[in-house]
Design an enzyme around this catalytic site. Structure first.
Site, mmCIF file in Angstrom:
data_model
loop_
_atom_site.group_PDB
_atom_site.id
_atom_site.type_symbol
_atom_site.label_atom_id
_atom_site.label_comp_id
_atom_site.label_asym_id
_atom_site.label_seq_id
_atom_site.Cartn_x
_atom_site.Cartn_y
_atom_site.Cartn_z
ATOM 1 N N HIS A 67 0.869 -1.485 0.104
ATOM 2 C CA HIS A 67 -0.005 0.178 0.207
ATOM 3 C C HIS A 67 1.020 1.261 0.152
ATOM 4 O O HIS A 67 0.809 2.045 -0.765
ATOM 5 C CB HIS A 67 -0.908 0.103 1.157
ATOM 6 C CG HIS A 67 -1.635 1.041 1.603
ATOM 7 N ND1 HIS A 67 -3.032 1.050 1.703
ATOM 8 C CD2 HIS A 67 -1.213 2.383 1.768
ATOM 9 C CE1 HIS A 67 -3.552 2.441 1.887
ATOM 10 N NE2 HIS A 67 -2.368 3.134 2.025
ATOM 11 N N GLU A 68 1.834 1.140 0.901
ATOM 12 C CA GLU A 68 2.838 2.578 0.903
ATOM 13 C C GLU A 68 3.754 2.558 -0.208
ATOM 14 O O GLU A 68 3.916 3.612 -0.527
ATOM 15 C CB GLU A 68 3.739 2.410 2.229
ATOM 16 C CG GLU A 68 2.704 2.587 3.373
ATOM 17 C CD GLU A 68 1.907 3.768 3.730
ATOM 18 O OE1 GLU A 68 2.518 4.727 2.806
ATOM 19 O OE2 GLU A 68 1.000 3.773 4.285
ATOM 20 N N ASP A 164 -5.820 8.530 3.645
ATOM 21 C CA ASP A 164 -5.524 8.785 2.366
ATOM 22 C C ASP A 164 -7.185 9.556 1.896
ATOM 23 O O ASP A 164 -6.998 10.492 1.014
ATOM 24 C CB ASP A 164 -5.478 7.717 1.484
ATOM 25 C CG ASP A 164 -4.173 6.804 1.952
ATOM 26 O OD1 ASP A 164 -3.309 7.692 2.196
ATOM 27 O OD2 ASP A 164 -3.998 5.553 2.007
HETATM 28 ZN ZN LIG Z 1 -2.335 5.292 2.503
#
Ligand SMILES: [Zn+2]
Length: 371
Positions: A67-68, A164
């Site tokens: 994800h990062e 996010d």
């Molecule tokens: Zn994120």
């Protein structure tokens, strides 16, 4: 960074793990192996549950790393500098040193993370579906991974900083209003509202008897609220700075010393009389480096009189140099991000001035009171 270990390098980005991550993995392993796993994969030994819990936790943090990595790689594709990725107790963070220049880029950088998590979730779901009737370790592992990744993906889409979703919403408002600062203000307003809803929901849960869940939800609300407050403070700060350039706040004609004098002389003739802790070192009219008390202290006192400062100074190649016309807004994160107190301002190799953290802060305070 303290309590942080370098895991390695992935696609040219340094990945660090914090000590807190080990605690998170242990907690998650215990939680999974004592509740969820025995329910979906009954009649196994407790050793199996612990092992399976540990494997699930490790895969989960691998998913968070992906994800990062999504955020970092998209940021880099847009020409932004990515410092590193750190995995810690609450998940992960990509340290991107610059701000996106367009709302489109900001939107893509923010949305990719939840998309990666949801993508992994759907992939695990697809693999789990044919096995759903069987009771096997692999089926249990896939179930944990698909549920957790979908939860992480959807949770991160909540439109409040620092999630996010907050950045996605800001990019949308930025596109609509054409003003990044106004977009931040609107987004932090929405974020605070959502934070209060979480807190109220948490309190409600506590009073209806679900104390642990209530505290947990309230904690998320508090976390979102403090994040949106600090982002709003940062936005105000950017607004105060406006279009101030480096040359408007730099201190002109900083103290300089020639490279060939000794440490003893720089102490006796410059540092002590003028109460200085550092000075720029010149070779003819060129900036050669900086000498600070720190470098001098590392040299034994009896060598001070015959050691030229040129030998112990920090050479100019290792200094971060700024130009007089640069915006203060762009330069300030460099100072705070790298914990630098002063930056030399150089044009065509000539030292014009120095940017000093204290002076900048005083200047900001002055501008704020004049507004
Ligand atoms: Zn994120």
């Amino acid at each position: 960074m303290s309590g942080v270990y370098r895991l390695g390098r992935l696609a040219g980005i340094d990945v660090y793990i914090s000590f807190g991550l080990f605690i998170a993995i242990i907690l998650l392993t215990v939680t999974l192996s004592s509740g969820w796993l025995p329910r979906i994969y009954p009649n196994a030994s407790s050793g199996t549950y612990i092992l399976l819990g540990l494997i699930s936790s490790l895969f989960l943090f691998l998913s968070i790393l992906l994800h990062e990595l999504g955020h970092s790689l998209v940021a880099r594709a847009h020409g932004l500098k990515v410092k590193n990725i750190v995995l810690f107790i609450f998940g992960g963070v990509s340290n991107i040193e610059q701000e996106a220049r367009t709302p489109g880029a900001d939107f893509q950088i923010a949305i990719i993370g939840p998309l990666v998590s949801i993508g992994i979730g759907l992939l695990c779901f697809g693999l789990w579906w044919p096995l759903r009737q069987s009771s096997s370790a692999i089926q249990a592992l896939l179930e944990v991974l698909f549920v957790m990744n979908l939860v992480i993906g959807v949770f991160n889409l909540i439109p409040g900083y620092p999630l996010d979703g907050g950045r996605v919403l800001r990019a949308v408002f930025w596109k609509i209003t054409g003003n990044a600062n106004r977009a931040t203000r609107i987004t932090t307003g929405v974020g605070s509202l959502i934070a209060y809803l979480f807190i109220i929901w948490g309190i409600f849960q506590v009073f209806s008897g679900d104390v642990l869940d209530g505290i947990w939800i309230g904690f998320i609300g508090w976390f979102l609220l403090s994040a949106s407050n600090s982002v709003r403070a940062q936005a105000t700060f950017d607004e105060v700075l406006g279009d101030v350039t480096v040359e408007e706040v730099m201190v002109k004609n900083p103290v300089t010393v020639p490279a060939n004098i000794s440490l003893q002389k720089v102490i006796d003739d410059y540092f002590l009389p003028q109460a200085l802790r550092s000075a720029f070192v010149m070779q003819a009219s060129w900036l050669a480096g900086i000498i600070t008390l720190n470098e001098i202290r590392h040299i034994p006192r009896e060598k001070w009189s015959n050691t030229p400062i040129g030998l112990v100074m920090i050479p100019s190649e290792r200094l971060h140099i700024v130009a007089p016309k640069q915006q203060l807004r762009e330069v300030l994160p460099l100072m705070t991000g790298r914990d630098v107190n002063q930056l030399p301002v150089v044009e065509d190799g000539q030292l014009l001035g120095v940017l000093n953290r204290d002076v900048i802060l005083r200047s900001i305070e002055l501008r704020r009171s004049l507004r």
